[in-house]
Design an enzyme around this catalytic site. Structure first.
Site, PDB file in Angstrom:
ATOM      1  N   THR A 101      35.998  38.448  23.513  1.00  0.00           N
ATOM      2  CA  THR A 101      36.929  39.546  23.828  1.00  0.00           C
ATOM      3  C   THR A 101      38.076  39.071  24.720  1.00  0.00           C
ATOM      4  O   THR A 101      39.247  39.314  24.423  1.00  0.00           O
ATOM      5  CB  THR A 101      36.154  40.676  24.538  1.00  0.00           C
ATOM      6  N   SER A 126      37.286  41.354  37.762  1.00  0.00           N
ATOM      7  CA  SER A 126      36.977  42.138  36.562  1.00  0.00           C
ATOM      8  C   SER A 126      38.060  43.165  36.269  1.00  0.00           C
ATOM      9  O   SER A 126      38.928  43.460  37.087  1.00  0.00           O
ATOM     10  CB  SER A 126      35.635  42.844  36.733  1.00  0.00           C
ATOM     11  N   CYS A 127      37.937  43.733  35.101  1.00  0.00           N
ATOM     12  CA  CYS A 127      38.891  44.751  34.649  1.00  0.00           C
ATOM     13  C   CYS A 127      39.010  45.895  35.654  1.00  0.00           C
ATOM     14  O   CYS A 127      40.117  46.331  35.993  1.00  0.00           O
ATOM     15  CB  CYS A 127      38.435  45.286  33.309  1.00  0.00           C
ATOM     16  N   HIS A 183      31.741  47.222  42.540  1.00  0.00           N
ATOM     17  CA  HIS A 183      33.207  47.155  42.450  1.00  0.00           C
ATOM     18  C   HIS A 183      33.880  47.147  43.823  1.00  0.00           C
ATOM     19  O   HIS A 183      34.867  46.443  44.024  1.00  0.00           O
ATOM     20  CB  HIS A 183      33.717  48.318  41.605  1.00  0.00           C
ATOM     21  N   HIS A 188      37.739  52.369  30.427  1.00  0.00           N
ATOM     22  CA  HIS A 188      37.134  52.941  31.626  1.00  0.00           C
ATOM     23  C   HIS A 188      38.065  54.047  32.141  1.00  0.00           C
ATOM     24  O   HIS A 188      39.258  54.073  31.823  1.00  0.00           O
ATOM     25  CB  HIS A 188      37.039  51.910  32.757  1.00  0.00           C
TER      26      HIS A 188
HETATM   27  N1  NDP Z   1      34.904  42.631  27.907  1.00  0.00           N
HETATM   28  C1  NDP Z   1      35.307  43.144  29.042  1.00  0.00           C
HETATM   29  O1  NDP Z   1      35.478  44.344  29.151  1.00  0.00           O
HETATM   30  C2  NDP Z   1      35.609  42.289  30.209  1.00  0.00           C
HETATM   31  C3  NDP Z   1      34.941  41.121  30.446  1.00  0.00           C
HETATM   32  N2  NDP Z   1      35.205  40.407  31.574  1.00  0.00           N
HETATM   33  C4  NDP Z   1      34.492  39.185  31.866  1.00  0.00           C
HETATM   34  O2  NDP Z   1      34.958  38.149  31.003  1.00  0.00           O
HETATM   35  C5  NDP Z   1      33.904  37.245  30.702  1.00  0.00           C
HETATM   36  C6  NDP Z   1      33.793  37.156  29.209  1.00  0.00           C
HETATM   37  O3  NDP Z   1      33.496  38.436  28.710  1.00  0.00           O
HETATM   38  P1  NDP Z   1      33.796  38.847  27.209  1.00  0.00           P
HETATM   39  O4  NDP Z   1      35.016  38.181  26.700  1.00  0.00           O
HETATM   40  O5  NDP Z   1      33.713  40.326  27.171  1.00  0.00           O
HETATM   41  O6  NDP Z   1      32.529  38.251  26.501  1.00  0.00           O
HETATM   42  P2  NDP Z   1      32.318  38.006  24.956  1.00  0.00           P
HETATM   43  O7  NDP Z   1      30.869  37.980  24.737  1.00  0.00           O
HETATM   44  O8  NDP Z   1      33.160  38.926  24.141  1.00  0.00           O
HETATM   45  O9  NDP Z   1      32.937  36.555  24.754  1.00  0.00           O
HETATM   46  C7  NDP Z   1      32.392  35.417  25.298  1.00  0.00           C
HETATM   47  C8  NDP Z   1      32.312  34.391  24.224  1.00  0.00           C
HETATM   48  O10 NDP Z   1      31.847  33.160  24.763  1.00  0.00           O
HETATM   49  C9  NDP Z   1      31.148  32.487  23.760  1.00  0.00           C
HETATM   50  N3  NDP Z   1      30.137  31.658  24.388  1.00  0.00           N
HETATM   51  C10 NDP Z   1      28.855  31.928  24.666  1.00  0.00           C
HETATM   52  N4  NDP Z   1      28.264  30.894  25.307  1.00  0.00           N
HETATM   53  C11 NDP Z   1      29.220  29.942  25.430  1.00  0.00           C
HETATM   54  C12 NDP Z   1      29.245  28.643  25.974  1.00  0.00           C
HETATM   55  N5  NDP Z   1      28.156  28.092  26.533  1.00  0.00           N
HETATM   56  N6  NDP Z   1      30.394  27.946  25.912  1.00  0.00           N
HETATM   57  C13 NDP Z   1      31.499  28.464  25.339  1.00  0.00           C
HETATM   58  N7  NDP Z   1      31.516  29.686  24.780  1.00  0.00           N
HETATM   59  C14 NDP Z   1      30.405  30.427  24.851  1.00  0.00           C
HETATM   60  C15 NDP Z   1      30.558  33.537  22.844  1.00  0.00           C
HETATM   61  O11 NDP Z   1      30.899  33.229  21.533  1.00  0.00           O
HETATM   62  P3  NDP Z   1      30.083  32.263  20.608  1.00  0.00           P
HETATM   63  O12 NDP Z   1      28.672  32.173  21.144  1.00  0.00           O
HETATM   64  O13 NDP Z   1      30.185  32.904  19.288  1.00  0.00           O
HETATM   65  O14 NDP Z   1      30.827  30.986  20.729  1.00  0.00           O
HETATM   66  C16 NDP Z   1      31.318  34.798  23.162  1.00  0.00           C
HETATM   67  O15 NDP Z   1      32.057  35.300  22.057  1.00  0.00           O
HETATM   68  C17 NDP Z   1      32.679  37.785  31.448  1.00  0.00           C
HETATM   69  O16 NDP Z   1      32.623  37.180  32.722  1.00  0.00           O
HETATM   70  C18 NDP Z   1      32.998  39.266  31.608  1.00  0.00           C
HETATM   71  O17 NDP Z   1      32.330  39.859  32.686  1.00  0.00           O
HETATM   72  C19 NDP Z   1      36.194  40.765  32.438  1.00  0.00           C
HETATM   73  C20 NDP Z   1      36.929  41.892  32.225  1.00  0.00           C
HETATM   74  C21 NDP Z   1      36.633  42.787  31.124  1.00  0.00           C
HETATM   75  O1  X15 Z   2      33.663  43.541  34.382  1.00  0.00           O
HETATM   76  C1  X15 Z   2      33.621  44.565  33.711  1.00  0.00           C
HETATM   77  O2  X15 Z   2      33.240  45.779  34.157  1.00  0.00           O
HETATM   78  P1  X15 Z   2      32.744  46.079  35.634  1.00  0.00           P
HETATM   79  O3  X15 Z   2      33.926  45.804  36.549  1.00  0.00           O
HETATM   80  O4  X15 Z   2      32.426  47.524  35.589  1.00  0.00           O
HETATM   81  O5  X15 Z   2      31.562  45.206  35.932  1.00  0.00           O
HETATM   82  C2  X15 Z   2      33.915  44.478  32.274  1.00  0.00           C
HETATM   83  O6  X15 Z   2      34.360  45.721  31.760  1.00  0.00           O
HETATM   84  C3  X15 Z   2      32.672  44.012  31.608  1.00  0.00           C
HETATM   85  O7  X15 Z   2      31.716  44.945  31.914  1.00  0.00           O
HETATM   86  P2  X15 Z   2      30.265  44.831  31.303  1.00  0.00           P
HETATM   87  O8  X15 Z   2      29.473  43.994  32.269  1.00  0.00           O
HETATM   88  O9  X15 Z   2      29.821  46.250  31.265  1.00  0.00           O
HETATM   89  O10 X15 Z   2      30.400  44.206  29.948  1.00  0.00           O
END
Ligand code: NDP
Ligand code: X15
Length: 337
Positions: free
Chosen positions: A11, A139-140, A194, A220
């Site tokens: 994502t 985080s977001c 948070h 959110h």
């Molecule tokens: N989604 C959200 O709302 C938000 C997320 N975050 C933070 O961002 C970070 C990522 O979240 P998000 O993008 O949602 O997560 P996702 O699961 O969407 O993406 C992470 C990707 O990393 C890949 N992955 C898994 N293991 C490994 C590895 N060892 N090395 C490299 N790639 C790997 C996975 O894909 P594959 O295994 O297919 O390669 C997966 O698609 C987290 O810390 C989250 O808390 C922050 C703000 C908002």
């Molecule tokens: O960092 C986030 O939310 P958070 O600030 O509420 O922990 C992202 O929206 C990811 O949240 P998740 O841990 O519910 O996937």
């Protein structure tokens, strides 16, 4: 040109890759994934070099007919900076690799604050990250709170913040997440994580946060109460926020009543993936009672941290100051609804 590696192409990672590609001073060296899937295929279709995050599984890409440029170590070695956008906790495991190749690293909000030298929000503390080796883009939700609090602190001073965060249960692609038919106090303990996280940006801030999770995927929603150090008219706050490029004040005339219409608007406006990089503050909700300010804001969890990652890249490399970086990022991405 700054050579950027993206480790973790989900994502956040895929959005950061697209945003980095738009920058006049940056290039994407490649992106790393653990396995072939639709995201691996679209990464290659977009022209990103694909690296294997787990060497023993590299054969899976060949079996799926996807060309791999090498192991993730090669990617990290070649880059000036790596954006780690792997799932929560994996970034911490990757830290030793980034140190081995002497490549500065950005982590995401799912990692613990004590993993890094600095937690980052471009509007609030850009300079703290200059020349740091390990930086966490918060985080977001923390990003959304920091963007509002930074100008309020500068303009009026902030005595106390109370925020209730109504959190989406999962992202649209996260089919395993919930709740499906419930409203959860989450975390049930108070304060939620948070508030302390915002304090990693503003260490002298008095903030209490409460969290919930609801059956929604789009955004959110924050209900915010900020006690200011002085009495301020709501119209002044509206003017203050109107000058902030990453705060979108939803005008009454648009008739946007929630996250659904916000996303619809973003898609109509031609935003990639319907992303909304800005905090979305309902202008009519901005109210003051004495020194208390109230508002509602929507936060697009999948995308608000993306411009922050771009700015953090420039910060750690000392490639621009805050104003210059934010202006470049905003212009190239088209931020400012
Ligand atoms: N989604 C959200 O709302 C938000 C997320 N975050 C933070 O961002 C970070 C990522 O979240 P998000 O993008 O949602 O997560 P996702 O699961 O969407 O993406 C992470 C990707 O990393 C890949 N992955 C898994 N293991 C490994 C590895 N060892 N090395 C490299 N790639 C790997 C996975 O894909 P594959 O295994 O297919 O390669 C997966 O698609 C987290 O810390 C989250 O808390 C922050 C703000 C908002
Ligand atoms: O960092 C986030 O939310 P958070 O600030 O509420 O922990 C992202 O929206 C990811 O949240 P998740 O841990 O519910 O996937």
């Amino acid at each position: 040109m700054i050579q950027v590696a993206i480790n973790g192409y989900g994502t956040i990672g895929k959005r950061v890759a697209d945003a980095v590609r738009e920058q006049p001073d940056m290039e994407v060296v490649g992106v790393a994934k653990t396995r072939p899937n639709f995201e691996a295929e679209t990464a290659l279709e977009k022209g990103f070099s694909l690296y294997a995050a787990i060497e023993e599984r590299a054969d899976q890409f060949a079996e799926a007919g996807l060309e791999i440029a090498g192991p993730v170590e090669d990617l990290v070695d070649e880059a000036d900076v790596v954006v780690d956008a792997t799932p929560s906790g994996i970034g911490a495991e990757n830290k030793a690799m980034y140190e081995e190749y002497d490549t500065p690293a950005l982590y995401q909000g799912g990692e613990d604050a004590d993993l890094v030298d600095v937690s980052f929000n471009a509007r609030s503390n850009f300079e703290d990250a200059v020349d740091a080796d390990h930086v966490r883009v918060v985080s977001c939700n923390t990003t959304g709170l920091s963007r509002v609090l930074a100008p309020l602190r500068e303009a009026y001073g902030v005595e106390k913040v109370r925020a209730t965060l109504v959190r989406r249960g999962g992202d649209p692609g996260q089919t395993s997440r919930g709740p499906i038919n419930d409203i959860l106090p989450n975390p049930v303990t108070i304060p939620s994580h948070h508030g302390p996280d915002v304090e990693t940006i503003f260490d002298d801030l008095d903030i209490d946060t409460l969290g919930m999770k609801v059956p929604a995927t789009l955004m959110h929603m924050h209900s915010l109460n900020v006690t200011l150090s002085e009495e301020v008219d709501a119209s002044e706050v509206r003017d203050l926020f109107a000058d902030e490029s990453r705060l979108f004040l939803i005008p009454e005339r648009m008739d946007i009543d929630g996250s659904g219409k916000l996303k619809e608007y973003a898609m109509d406006a031609g935003r990639p993936r319907g992303d909304i990089w800005e905090n979305c503050i309902w202008e009519e909700s901005i109210s003051t009672v004495g020194t208390d300010l109230y508002l509602f804001q929507g936060i697009h969890q999948e995308s608000d941290v993306v411009p922050e990652n771009v700015d953090a890249i420039r910060a750690v490399l000392g490639a621009a100051d805050a104003e210059e970086s934010i202006a470049t990022t905003d212009e190239t991405m088209g931020i400012g609804l």
